[in-house]
Motif scaffolding. Structure first.
Motif, PDB file in Angstrom:
ATOM      1  N   LYS A 146       0.836   3.921  -3.062  1.00  0.00           N
ATOM      2  CA  LYS A 146       0.387   5.308  -2.885  1.00  0.00           C
ATOM      3  C   LYS A 146       1.461   6.292  -3.331  1.00  0.00           C
ATOM      4  N   ASP A 177      -7.014   3.110   0.078  1.00  0.00           N
ATOM      5  CA  ASP A 177      -6.201   1.896   0.006  1.00  0.00           C
ATOM      6  C   ASP A 177      -5.753   1.758  -1.448  1.00  0.00           C
ATOM      7  N   GLU A 189       0.804  -1.216   0.000  1.00  0.00           N
ATOM      8  CA  GLU A 189       0.000   0.000   0.000  1.00  0.00           C
ATOM      9  C   GLU A 189       0.844   1.276   0.000  1.00  0.00           C
ATOM     10  N   TYR A 190       1.837   1.352   0.871  1.00  0.00           N
ATOM     11  CA  TYR A 190       2.584   2.614   0.973  1.00  0.00           C
ATOM     12  C   TYR A 190       3.349   2.930  -0.309  1.00  0.00           C
ATOM     13  N   GLN A 204       1.364  -3.024   7.000  1.00  0.00           N
ATOM     14  CA  GLN A 204       1.805  -3.145   5.611  1.00  0.00           C
ATOM     15  C   GLN A 204       2.256  -4.579   5.350  1.00  0.00           C
ATOM     16  N   LYS A 255      -1.964   1.462   9.772  1.00  0.00           N
ATOM     17  CA  LYS A 255      -2.265   0.377   8.850  1.00  0.00           C
ATOM     18  C   LYS A 255      -1.083  -0.582   8.673  1.00  0.00           C
ATOM     19  N   ILE A 301      -5.909  -2.652  10.871  1.00  0.00           N
ATOM     20  CA  ILE A 301      -6.136  -1.243  10.554  1.00  0.00           C
ATOM     21  C   ILE A 301      -6.950  -0.606  11.674  1.00  0.00           C
ATOM     22  N   ARG A 348      -6.953  -6.688   5.593  1.00  0.00           N
ATOM     23  CA  ARG A 348      -6.234  -6.318   6.819  1.00  0.00           C
ATOM     24  C   ARG A 348      -7.190  -5.733   7.841  1.00  0.00           C
ATOM     25  N   GLY A 351      -4.640  -8.918   1.452  1.00  0.00           N
ATOM     26  CA  GLY A 351      -5.796  -8.049   1.639  1.00  0.00           C
ATOM     27  C   GLY A 351      -6.555  -8.426   2.900  1.00  0.00           C
ATOM     28  N   LYS A 384      -3.285  -0.547  -4.398  1.00  0.00           N
ATOM     29  CA  LYS A 384      -2.498  -1.746  -4.713  1.00  0.00           C
ATOM     30  C   LYS A 384      -2.077  -1.704  -6.172  1.00  0.00           C
TER      31      LYS A 384
END
Ligand code: GDP
Ligand code: MN
Length: 383
Positions: A9, A205, A5-6, A47, A45, A59, A53, A51, A207
């Motif tokens: 993003k 979110d 995710e990070y 990492q 969240k 989270i 999570r 999926g 991906k």
């Protein structure tokens, strides 16, 4: 290559996609530093490369410092679907009004990108596809033109009833498409795409899956590779110029040529065995490469026998034998090694192996090798 995710993003942000401010933290000290730079409420969240999570408790929202620290500590020490959490993304929380789904994937059948959008966001999209397929709107993109603005608008009007938001979402989708296309992605997904109480849209979110075959075109993505969860065996093989794919079985395979490697896995499967990997040591094989291949295979604890299947053409059998002998001297090989060598310099190779006195099990045919490899792994071959 899967971007967490990070990282996803990070990439999306470059394309102008709206992402909430946040920082990655690997320990409590970094969590503290992140919190000091953000406004409350924050969201912590996990990492991890899976999926769901949220449902698993990875989270959590926090409205003050104490709460955030407490929740971050808990998440950093948990496992999600068996995977230990090694880092968290600490972000400013969005005041979510509604959640939507936005995704672009390559459809293997048509060979085109397909945009998917739904007003049923936030939840597991596969579940929506199963139970309420009509809630997912799809659009096939013509590669020659890419996603055109009117197509984006048409699709967004299907999931947003308010004109202003639909138009804003169209711009959002076009940016996501640019990101998908320019980065050679197989998948770019935002779930949820959140609409906040002020009418702003956010990628809450994210991906991205990058096509591995396109990685040479994207050296800039290498730094985003997640080293905590990457298959180290596969990475190491790549560095050594070996094609390697981890599999679930117990027979380590070391083969030269992709076609022969496939055929070797097929024949193992045919006799009821399970290959632990696909490994192509390539055309002209130097001894160091064979040694490296052996090293990578041995690192897999599932491996109970090793099958060397070499067809000597450009690769000389004596080179392979040299590599094997070297590997045996330097590595601690406990598993039985079944070996079939045929082709260029086969006789020299056979003699070298015999004289080395190593506990290798030579076979004459591929079939015989597969059966021996299964037997020596302690399984019963289907003959
Ligand atoms: P996933 O469970 O792995 O898909 O993780 P997500 O990032 O999609 O988060 C799961 C759910 O947590 C979302 O659908 C939201 O409902 C909630 N969530 C995540 N981030 C935020 C946030 O910033 N604010 C609020 N209010 N909820 C959030
Ligand atoms: Mn999600």
């Amino acid at each position: 290559m899967k971007l967490l995710e990070y990282s996803s993003k990070e990439v999306m942000k470059e394309f102008g996609i709206n992402v909430q401010p946040g920082f990655l933290a690997r320990n409590m000290e970094e969590v503290r530093q992140a919190i000091d730079k953000l406004n409350f409420p924050v969201v912590i969240k996990a990492q991890v490369p899976v999926g769901g999570r949220g449902k698993a408790g990875g989270i959590k929202l926090a409205s003050n410092k104490e709460e955030a620290l407490e929740k971050a500590e808990k998440i950093l020490s948990m496992k999600i679907k068996g995977i230990p959490v090694k880092k968290v993304l600490v972000s400013e929380a969005i005041d979510i009004d509604r959640e939507f789904y936005l995704g672009i994937v390559i459809d293997r059948r048509s060979g085109k990108a397909v945009v998917m959008a739904s007003a049923e966001g936030g939840v597991d999209i596969e579940e929506v596809a199963r139970t309420k397929p009509e809630a997912i709107h799809k659009l096939e993109v013509t590669p020659r033109w890419g996603l055109r603005p009117f197509e984006a608008r048409e699709l967004m009007f299907k999931i947003f009833d308010d004109k202003k938001t639909a138009l804003k979402a169209s711009g959002f989708l076009l940016k996501l498409y640019s990101c998908f296309a320019e980065k050679d992605a197989q998948l770019a997904e935002i779930n949820p795409l959140a609409l906040d109480k002020q009418g702003e849209l956010w990628a809450v979110d994210a991906k991205i899956l990058i096509d591995d075959n396109a990685l040479p075109r994207h050296p800039e993505l290498e730094s985003l590779r997640d080293m905590d969860y990457a298959d180290l065996k596969e990475l190491e093989a790549k560095e050594a110029d070996l094609s390697f794919v981890s599999l679930d079985g117990y027979i380590g395979c070391c083969v030269n040529g992709a076609g022969l490697a496939m055929a070797t896995m097929d024949i193992i499967k045919k006799y009821g065995g399970e290959p632990a990997n696909f490994l192509d040591i390539g055309g002209s094989s130097r001894p160091e490469k064979v040694r490296k291949a052996m090293e990578i295979i041995l690192r897999d604890p599932k491996v109970r026998s090793i099958y060397f299947n070499i067809f000597g053409g450009i690769t000389r059998c004596d080179d392979v034998a040299k590599g094997l002998i070297q590997a045996f001297k330097e590595l601690n090989v406990k598993q039985p090694v079944i070996i079939r060598l045929t082709g260029t310099n086969e006789d020299i190779a056979r003699k070298m192996l015999e004289e080395s006195g190593l506990p290798l099990h030579p076979v004459k045919t591929m079939r015989e090798g597969a059966i021996r490899a299964i037997e020596m792994a302690g399984e019963k071959p289907l003959i």
